[in-house]
Design a protein around this motif. Structure first.
Motif, PDB file in Angstrom:
ATOM      1  N   ILE A   7      46.440  41.411  24.619  1.00  0.00           N
ATOM      2  CA  ILE A   7      46.412  42.801  25.067  1.00  0.00           C
ATOM      3  C   ILE A   7      44.994  43.211  25.458  1.00  0.00           C
ATOM      4  N   ALA A   8      44.018  42.818  24.642  1.00  0.00           N
ATOM      5  CA  ALA A   8      42.626  43.155  24.955  1.00  0.00           C
ATOM      6  C   ALA A   8      42.194  42.509  26.262  1.00  0.00           C
ATOM      7  N   ARG A   9      42.576  41.253  26.461  1.00  0.00           N
ATOM      8  CA  ARG A   9      42.205  40.543  27.691  1.00  0.00           C
ATOM      9  C   ARG A   9      42.831  41.214  28.919  1.00  0.00           C
ATOM     10  N   ARG A  10      44.080  41.625  28.790  1.00  0.00           N
ATOM     11  CA  ARG A  10      44.749  42.300  29.909  1.00  0.00           C
ATOM     12  C   ARG A  10      44.040  43.604  30.258  1.00  0.00           C
ATOM     13  N   ASN A  11      43.683  44.370  29.259  1.00  0.00           N
ATOM     14  CA  ASN A  11      42.977  45.626  29.521  1.00  0.00           C
ATOM     15  C   ASN A  11      41.589  45.375  30.095  1.00  0.00           C
ATOM     16  N   LEU A  12      40.935  44.296  29.643  1.00  0.00           N
ATOM     17  CA  LEU A  12      39.617  43.956  30.187  1.00  0.00           C
ATOM     18  C   LEU A  12      39.708  43.648  31.673  1.00  0.00           C
ATOM     19  N   ILE A  13      40.709  42.869  32.070  1.00  0.00           N
ATOM     20  CA  ILE A  13      40.853  42.479  33.478  1.00  0.00           C
ATOM     21  C   ILE A  13      40.988  43.702  34.379  1.00  0.00           C
ATOM     22  N   PHE A  14      41.851  44.623  34.003  1.00  0.00           N
ATOM     23  CA  PHE A  14      42.091  45.771  34.877  1.00  0.00           C
ATOM     24  C   PHE A  14      40.995  46.826  34.752  1.00  0.00           C
ATOM     25  N   SER A  15      40.315  46.820  33.623  1.00  0.00           N
ATOM     26  CA  SER A  15      39.129  47.671  33.507  1.00  0.00           C
ATOM     27  C   SER A  15      38.037  47.191  34.449  1.00  0.00           C
ATOM     28  N   ILE A  16      37.843  45.870  34.524  1.00  0.00           N
ATOM     29  CA  ILE A  16      36.844  45.307  35.429  1.00  0.00           C
ATOM     30  C   ILE A  16      37.175  45.648  36.876  1.00  0.00           C
ATOM     31  N   LEU A  17      38.447  45.548  37.252  1.00  0.00           N
ATOM     32  CA  LEU A  17      38.845  45.854  38.625  1.00  0.00           C
ATOM     33  C   LEU A  17      38.511  47.300  38.981  1.00  0.00           C
ATOM     34  N   SER A  18      38.833  48.212  38.080  1.00  0.00           N
ATOM     35  CA  SER A  18      38.566  49.625  38.342  1.00  0.00           C
ATOM     36  C   SER A  18      37.066  49.902  38.422  1.00  0.00           C
ATOM     37  N   GLU A  19      36.324  49.339  37.467  1.00  0.00           N
ATOM     38  CA  GLU A  19      34.868  49.551  37.468  1.00  0.00           C
ATOM     39  C   GLU A  19      34.227  48.919  38.704  1.00  0.00           C
TER      40      GLU A  19
END
Length: 460
Positions: A40-52
């Motif tokens: 779950i943390a990895r999934r949120n990290l991936i899409f957080s990076i995309l947005s940032e």
């Protein structure tokens, strides 16, 4: 992998608003982490990076747009263009503090949706209004709206910080920061693609095409954030920590050092193309072929700076980073005076790489400072567990403060370049100013963190 168990919300507590909320989050529990928390943390990290990443692109969009604004069509002088790039840099820096608090207030997923959606505003307005004859005041307003992209860094870092256990925060935050920084290089590559599609003639390029190309990307990232990210119920703001940390002298020292590293990175990202054109006489076409390399290599170097800091100490790596930045700023000054384009390229690209290394090493210094203070206080008889928690609390707060103040350095770089052109019609005075800044940062780093002294904090 199985998803983590969701603990029912206490009925005595006001329920959260509708959305993807996780009430039970225990990243420090190895069993919980292995049974689904890591995924779950990895999934949120991936899409957080995309947005940032997209946020950084919109924030620094004007580093490209000013290259497409010929004087005969827009009536802009070099100092006008530096002002246009200073405005989004300053607005982005200002927004970093409220964006930091927004994650705990609204939820990481929810705020990522909002912050990504807000990127549509500068993109649509710029695509609609940027044309020959537009007033300089309108251009300043459009540039100011682009500043919303600068706040995404702080909210993204605060969100990912809450998802990961302490032993993995450095890796996760390093990837998040580097992925966001790469957005600067991406928007400059997009500018080059637009230029190539127009036949390589800058005068024939519609600058509004650059923000126009980002509209579908913003929509995709917004939808993915809504579908794939989560909110954490346990995330909370500690406003007292912010008040406490600004009373600590190390907060202002580290903010100064971050101005020297990240301020240089983002400031040079905005200014590199303009300086090449105004000082070296390079065409916009040739400028765009080169300028993306600086932010690209600087972003890649950021995790390397964190790794070097882990191995040799953050203060030591930061110290030598400022030595290198001072030397290469002097090389840029010499290249400018001798009109040597090759030396100019080498000097500026090296400044980007070193600023990226310094970004990683200075961020590594922040938790080390408060950890060293906690160890000293515990040795003097203070409660060790309380000191450890206090160190974590203040470290998190200082990351937000230093990030905002450091980003202000990006605006200061534009102002320094602008004033140099206004006064001397060249950038030489600006380079002298940067050399002086790096000398001050070097001296402060040595005096506070490396000089042999009874008050020195060990392990920084």
């Amino acid at each position: 992998m199985a998803a983590p168990t969701i603990t029912p919300v206490d009925p005595t507590v006001a329920p959260r608003r509708s959305g993807r909320w996780i009430d039970d989050w225990r990243p420090e529990d190895p069993a919980f982490w292995a049974s689904g928390g890591a995924a779950i943390a990895r999934r949120n990290l991936i899409f957080s990076i995309l947005s940032e990443h997209i946020g950084f692109s919109i924030w620094t969009m004007w580093s490209v747009l000013v290259l497409f604004l010929p004087a005969d069509a827009y009536g802009l002088t070099p100092d006008d263009k530096f002002l246009l790039t200073a405005v989004p840099a300053f607005v982005g820096a200002f927004l970093r503090l409220p964006y930091t608090f927004a994650v705990a207030k609204f939820g990481g997923r929810n705020w990522t949706i909002v912050s990504a959606s807000l990127l549509l505003v500068p993109s649509i307005l710029t695509a609609a209004l940027l044309e020959p004859g537009v007033s300089f005041g309108t251009l300043l307003i459009l540039a100011a709206f682009a500043g919303v992209g600068g706040g995404n860094f702080s909210s993204s870092m605060a969100n990912i910080n809450a998802f990961y256990p302490n032993r993995l925060k450095g890796m996760a935050l390093g990837l998040n920061a580097a992925g966001g920084n790469l957005g600067v290089a991406l928007v400059q590559v997009v500018g080059l693609i637009v230029l190539a599609a127009a036949g390589g003639v800058a005068a024939s390029v519609e600058p509004r095409l650059v923000p126009g190309l980002y509209l579908p990307l913003i929509l995709v990232v917004t939808v993915l954030s809504a579908v794939r990210m989560d909110n954490l119920t346990h995330a909370s703001n500690d406003k007292r920590a912010m008040r406490d940390v600004v009373r600590d002298r190390h907060s202002w020292i580290m903010s100064l050092l971050y101005i020297g590293t990240f301020g240089s990175f983002i400031g040079f990202s905005f200014a590199f193309g303009q300086v090449l054109i105004a000082v070296q006489g390079v065409t916009p076409v040739d400028a765009l072929k080169v300028i993306f390399l600086g932010p690209l290599l600087g972003s890649i170097a950021r995790p390397a700076g964190g790794w070097l800091a882990d191995r040799f100490g953050g203060a030591r790596i930061t110290l030598w980073t400022f030595v290198g930045m001072g030397l290469f700023a002097a090389l840029v000054l010499m290249a400018s005076q001798q009109k040597s384009l090759a030396l100019f390229y080498v000097g500026f690209i090296a400044l980007f790489v070193l600023s990226g290394v310094g970004n990683g090493s200075t961020y590594k210094m922040i938790p080390a400072i408060f950890r060293a203070k906690a160890q000293r206080n515990a040795a003097d008889g203070a409660d060790a567990d309380w000191e450890v928690n206090e160190a974590r609390r203040l470290s998190s707060a200082l990351v937000g403060v230093a990030g905002a103040i450091g980003a202000c350095g990006g605006a200061l770089v534009q102002i320094v370049f602008r004033q140099s052109f206004l006064t001397y019609q060249n950038a030489d005075a600006a380079y002298v100013g940067f050399i002086a800044l790096y000398a001050v940062c070097f001296a402060v780093t040595w005096f506070v963190y490396l000089r042999r002294s009874p008050s020195r904090l060990a392990g920084v």
